[in-house]
Design a protein around this motif. Structure first.
Motif, short mmCIF file in Angstrom:
data_model
loop_
_atom_site.label_atom_id
_atom_site.label_comp_id
_atom_site.label_asym_id
_atom_site.label_seq_id
_atom_site.Cartn_x
_atom_site.Cartn_y
_atom_site.Cartn_z
N ASN A 1 0.86 -1.20 -0.05
CA ASN A 1 0.07 -0.06 0.08
C ASN A 1 0.92 1.23 0.09
O ASN A 1 0.49 2.09 -0.76
N CYS B 1 -4.85 2.39 1.75
CA CYS B 1 -5.54 1.56 1.11
C CYS B 1 -6.70 2.22 0.16
O CYS B 1 -7.25 1.81 -0.86
N TRP C 1 -9.64 -6.43 5.72
CA TRP C 1 -8.19 -7.16 5.87
C TRP C 1 -8.34 -8.10 6.86
O TRP C 1 -9.00 -8.11 7.76
N GLN D 1 -5.51 -8.32 2.33
CA GLN D 1 -6.47 -7.43 2.08
C GLN D 1 -7.31 -7.47 0.78
O GLN D 1 -6.72 -8.24 -0.14
N SER D 2 -8.42 -6.90 0.51
CA SER D 2 -9.18 -7.06 -0.59
C SER D 2 -10.16 -5.76 -0.54
O SER D 2 -10.78 -5.38 0.43
N THR D 3 -10.33 -5.10 -1.72
CA THR D 3 -11.13 -4.22 -1.92
C THR D 3 -12.71 -4.90 -2.03
O THR D 3 -13.75 -3.96 -1.90
N ASN E 1 -8.29 1.27 -3.34
CA ASN E 1 -9.51 1.11 -3.76
C ASN E 1 -9.93 1.92 -4.73
O ASN E 1 -10.57 1.46 -5.93
N TYR F 1 -14.11 -3.28 1.46
CA TYR F 1 -12.64 -3.40 1.61
C TYR F 1 -12.92 -4.19 3.22
O TYR F 1 -13.51 -3.70 3.92
N ALA G 1 -15.74 1.55 1.24
CA ALA G 1 -14.28 1.77 0.81
C ALA G 1 -13.43 1.91 2.28
O ALA G 1 -13.95 1.79 3.24
N CYS G 2 -12.08 2.17 2.14
CA CYS G 2 -11.26 2.53 3.13
C CYS G 2 -11.56 3.86 3.93
O CYS G 2 -12.12 4.75 3.10
#
Length: 409
Positions: free
Chosen positions: A161, A238, A285, A187-189, A242, A283, A231-232
């Motif tokens: 990141n 992140c 993690w 992690q993933s969006t 995203n 998102y 989202a973040c």
């Protein structure tokens, strides 16, 4: 007879006339005269003498001192990408004498970072005698603070990141990594609850979100007919990932993106949807609170490669490399603390029990969680510190002491 008496008289008159002429004349006659003057004058006397003189010399003293191995070496980690990471090199450094200056921690605004800070602060204060303090905030501003020396320790630098800013800071000599934490985190969006994946087996990839049925599935009253994605938190590194992934996947017109104001707001979104078995997309993690409690599924993406990440990020996040970083000014003034941070091993299996304790004690503060962890994991953390430091920390725990640098909660 008479004439002979006048001759002396004539001579006498002539002499007197000459004297009168001289006395009355206007011409001055200078007669050179040598004048002798006596006076005192200062005289510089040059004297050659032989004398023994004491000259300052460097004295070599043999004594036993406690030293710390400080790590300053650069290596290239090569798996699917290349990132410069500072690693251990043995340099013997004696701790400086005099008052110990405050060590300031970057107090990142999520649970695992806060817990690691509280534990580390307690050990630094009671084990090594350094005052501590914190500066609260998000990833990007606190990283700039670390580069400038406004903070001295950051317990979680997330790569890839932060890879661009991190690499630049390392090259400029503004930061040094001294260890790792939370090894293997993900992690993933594009995360969904497992019950949604079971109900909709055709939803497999981010591109599937463009389909009308999935637009409708994740739409809410405020999403204007689009699929709603959480989202973040703004300011986290992140957030930029995203944004870029959504654009690269062509989802800008298909998603209504929500950026919650805090970690707690993000978690509340997911916990609330999960409790009601409602659709949720967003998102997350691996060490986020919901991921440690709930059954979640990551949508399928191409495997991570450096080429992909540098050209739009249309692929999975790489397995996270989470570093402990310090400002270089800390190396010479607190080598014993650097040695402690080098030994830090706060992996995901180590973190999970303290998270579970927090989950079972929702009213407890991060400080209380740190005390609980220290009291119940002496065998683990005592290996990170010197025997003397370990004894001091245990004495502080037995006395019920807190860390003075802990923030109010």
């Amino acid at each position: 007879m008479t004439r002979s008496r006048f001759i002396p008289l004539a001579i006498l008159l002539s002499i007197m006339a000459m004297i009168a002429a001289v006395a009355c004349g206007s011409e001055t006659v200078e007669v050179p005269v040598t004048q002798i003057v006596e006076r005192e004058v200062q005289v510089t006397q040059v004297v050659e003498v032989e004398k023994e003189v004491e000259v300052p010399v460097t004295q070599v003293v043999e004594k036993e001192v406690e030293v710390t191995k400080v790590v300053v070496e650069t290596e290239t980690v090569v798996e699917t990408e290349e990132i410069e990471v500072t690693k251990i090199v043995e340099v013997m450094v004696e701790a400086p004498e005099g008052p110990k200056e405050t060590i300031v921690f970057s107090d990142l605004n999520w649970t695992s970072a806060e817990i690691q800070n509280r534990i580390a602060q307690y050990i630094v204060e009671h084990g090594y005698g350094f005052p501590t303090d914190v500066v609260p905030g998000a990833t990007l501003p606190l990283f700039q603070g670390l580069r400038k020396g406004d903070t001295h320790v950051t317990m979680e630098i997330w790569l890839p990141n932060q890879s661009i800013g991190w690499t630049e800071a390392v090259e400029l000599g503004e930061v040094v990594s001294v260890g790792k934490s939370l090894v293997g985190d993900w992690q993933s969006t594009f995360v969904i609850p497992a019950y949604i994946a079971e109900q909709h087996p055709d939803l497999k990839t981010p591109q599937d979100l463009m389909k009308p049925e999935f637009q409708e599935l994740f739409a809410t009253d405020d999403s204007r007919g689009k699929a709603r994605l959480v989202a973040c938190v703004p300011g986290w590194s992140c957030e930029l990932v995203n944004d870029e992934q959504i654009e690269t996947y062509g989802l800008t017109d298909s998603l209504y993106v929500i950026k919650p104001g805090s970690q707690d707001a993000m978690f509340a979104e997911l916990f609330g949807a999960y409790e009601k078995q409602e659709p949720w997309l967003g998102y997350m993690w691996g060490t986020g609170d919901p991921a440690l409690k709930l059954d979640l599924v990551l949508l399928e993406e191409e495997p991570y490669t450096q080429e992909c990440w540098d050209s739009g990020k249309a692929c999975h996040f790489d397995e996270s490399l989470v570093l402990i970083a310090v400002n270089p000014s800390l190396l010479p003034r607190a080598p014993e603390v650097i040695g402690f941070l080098q030994n830090w091993e706060f992996s995901i299996p180590v973190y999970k029990p303290v998270f579970q304790w927090i989950d079972s004690n929702p009213e407890a503060t991060r400080a209380e969680a740190a005390i609980w962890w220290l009291e119940n994991n002496q065998d683990l953390w005592s290996d990170w510190v010197t025997d003397e430091a370990a004894a001091s920390v245990m004495a502080a725990l037995d006395a019920g002491l807190e860390a003075e640098g802990w923030p109010e909660e």
